[in-house]
Design an enzyme around this catalytic site. Structure first.
Site, PDB file in Angstrom:
ATOM      1  N   ARG A  30     -35.190   8.209  -2.820  1.00  0.00           N
ATOM      2  CA  ARG A  30     -35.704   9.567  -2.605  1.00  0.00           C
ATOM      3  C   ARG A  30     -35.171  10.517  -3.669  1.00  0.00           C
ATOM      4  O   ARG A  30     -33.997  10.432  -4.055  1.00  0.00           O
ATOM      5  CB  ARG A  30     -35.301  10.098  -1.223  1.00  0.00           C
ATOM      6  CG  ARG A  30     -35.995   9.369  -0.110  1.00  0.00           C
ATOM      7  CD  ARG A  30     -35.975  10.096   1.224  1.00  0.00           C
ATOM      8  NE  ARG A  30     -36.416   9.162   2.265  1.00  0.00           N
ATOM      9  CZ  ARG A  30     -37.679   8.873   2.529  1.00  0.00           C
ATOM     10  NH1 ARG A  30     -38.649   9.466   1.852  1.00  0.00           N
ATOM     11  NH2 ARG A  30     -37.999   7.993   3.468  1.00  0.00           N
ATOM     12  N   ASP A  31     -36.039  11.420  -4.118  1.00  0.00           N
ATOM     13  CA  ASP A  31     -35.621  12.445  -5.057  1.00  0.00           C
ATOM     14  C   ASP A  31     -34.606  13.360  -4.362  1.00  0.00           C
ATOM     15  O   ASP A  31     -34.791  13.767  -3.230  1.00  0.00           O
ATOM     16  CB  ASP A  31     -36.836  13.253  -5.545  1.00  0.00           C
ATOM     17  CG  ASP A  31     -36.522  14.041  -6.796  1.00  0.00           C
ATOM     18  OD1 ASP A  31     -37.070  13.708  -7.866  1.00  0.00           O
ATOM     19  OD2 ASP A  31     -35.711  15.000  -6.716  1.00  0.00           O
ATOM     20  N   HIS A 101     -39.530   7.088 -15.166  1.00  0.00           N
ATOM     21  CA  HIS A 101     -39.633   6.992 -13.707  1.00  0.00           C
ATOM     22  C   HIS A 101     -40.980   7.551 -13.272  1.00  0.00           C
ATOM     23  O   HIS A 101     -41.498   8.496 -13.865  1.00  0.00           O
ATOM     24  CB  HIS A 101     -38.490   7.739 -13.011  1.00  0.00           C
ATOM     25  CG  HIS A 101     -38.296   9.140 -13.498  1.00  0.00           C
ATOM     26  ND1 HIS A 101     -37.614   9.420 -14.677  1.00  0.00           N
ATOM     27  CD2 HIS A 101     -38.709  10.326 -13.007  1.00  0.00           C
ATOM     28  CE1 HIS A 101     -37.616  10.733 -14.863  1.00  0.00           C
ATOM     29  NE2 HIS A 101     -38.278  11.313 -13.879  1.00  0.00           N
TER      30      HIS A 101
HETATM   31  P1  AMP Z   1     -38.180  14.385 -14.299  1.00  0.00           P
HETATM   32  O1  AMP Z   1     -38.288  15.901 -14.318  1.00  0.00           O
HETATM   33  O2  AMP Z   1     -39.506  13.696 -14.312  1.00  0.00           O
HETATM   34  O3  AMP Z   1     -37.220  13.854 -15.341  1.00  0.00           O
HETATM   35  O4  AMP Z   1     -37.590  14.051 -12.880  1.00  0.00           O
HETATM   36  C1  AMP Z   1     -36.244  13.821 -12.621  1.00  0.00           C
HETATM   37  C2  AMP Z   1     -36.066  13.886 -11.125  1.00  0.00           C
HETATM   38  O5  AMP Z   1     -34.866  13.224 -10.794  1.00  0.00           O
HETATM   39  C3  AMP Z   1     -35.979  15.303 -10.565  1.00  0.00           C
HETATM   40  O6  AMP Z   1     -37.029  15.508  -9.622  1.00  0.00           O
HETATM   41  C4  AMP Z   1     -34.596  15.327  -9.909  1.00  0.00           C
HETATM   42  O7  AMP Z   1     -34.588  16.068  -8.704  1.00  0.00           O
HETATM   43  C5  AMP Z   1     -34.301  13.861  -9.669  1.00  0.00           C
HETATM   44  N1  AMP Z   1     -32.899  13.479  -9.638  1.00  0.00           N
HETATM   45  C6  AMP Z   1     -31.927  13.846 -10.508  1.00  0.00           C
HETATM   46  N2  AMP Z   1     -30.751  13.264 -10.184  1.00  0.00           N
HETATM   47  C7  AMP Z   1     -30.999  12.509  -9.076  1.00  0.00           C
HETATM   48  C8  AMP Z   1     -30.211  11.669  -8.258  1.00  0.00           C
HETATM   49  N3  AMP Z   1     -28.913  11.479  -8.488  1.00  0.00           N
HETATM   50  N4  AMP Z   1     -30.795  11.069  -7.202  1.00  0.00           N
HETATM   51  C9  AMP Z   1     -32.106  11.253  -6.924  1.00  0.00           C
HETATM   52  N5  AMP Z   1     -32.912  12.027  -7.674  1.00  0.00           N
HETATM   53  C10 AMP Z   1     -32.371  12.647  -8.728  1.00  0.00           C
END
Ligand code: AMP
Ligand code: ZN
Length: 111
Positions: A30-31, A101
């Protein structure tokens, strides 16, 4: 595995992050800062920076990410109501974690 990459740490089990699904190729979790009622991240174990860095040898990884995304939508009960599968590419495209991702976003309504 890339030093200092948080998603490498997560998919290699070096953090407390709970996986909803895992296999040899990828993990799903989960995000941490959800932008939808259901917000999952589908993350390959191989460190690839972004879509720009994909080559033919990564074809199977990418298709597997999409197939697992579809299965996770069913598992989270958003398959019928609908969802988004999203790839942010580089800074201007909203990417902040430079380990490729796939976002699964949905659950605004579950009719
Ligand atoms: P992006 O903007 O496509 O690089 O998405 C990165 C996503 O990773 C964001 O939606 C963050 O909220 C999420 N994120 C960052 N660190 C973590 C973590 N430790 N666990 C889960 N999600 C994360
Ligand atoms: Zn990485």
């Amino acid at each position: 595995m890339e030093q200092g990459c948080i998603f490498c740490d997560i998919v290699n089990g070096k953090t407390e992050t709970k996986f909803l699904y895992e296999d040899d190729i990828l993990a799903v979790f989960r995000d941490i800062n959800p932008h939808a009622p259901v917000h999952l991240l589908i993350v390959p174990k191989k460190h690839i920076r972004s879509v720009n860095d994909l080559s033919g040898e990564n074809k199977d990884i990418v298709s597997h990410m999409i197939m697992v995304g579809k299965d996770m939508a069913l598992q989270e009960n958003v398959n019928i109501s609908g969802y988004k599968l999203l790839l942010n590419v580089e800074k201007g495209g909203g990417q902040v974690i430079f380990h490729i991702h796939l976002h699964l976003l949905g659950g605004w309504e579950r009719k």
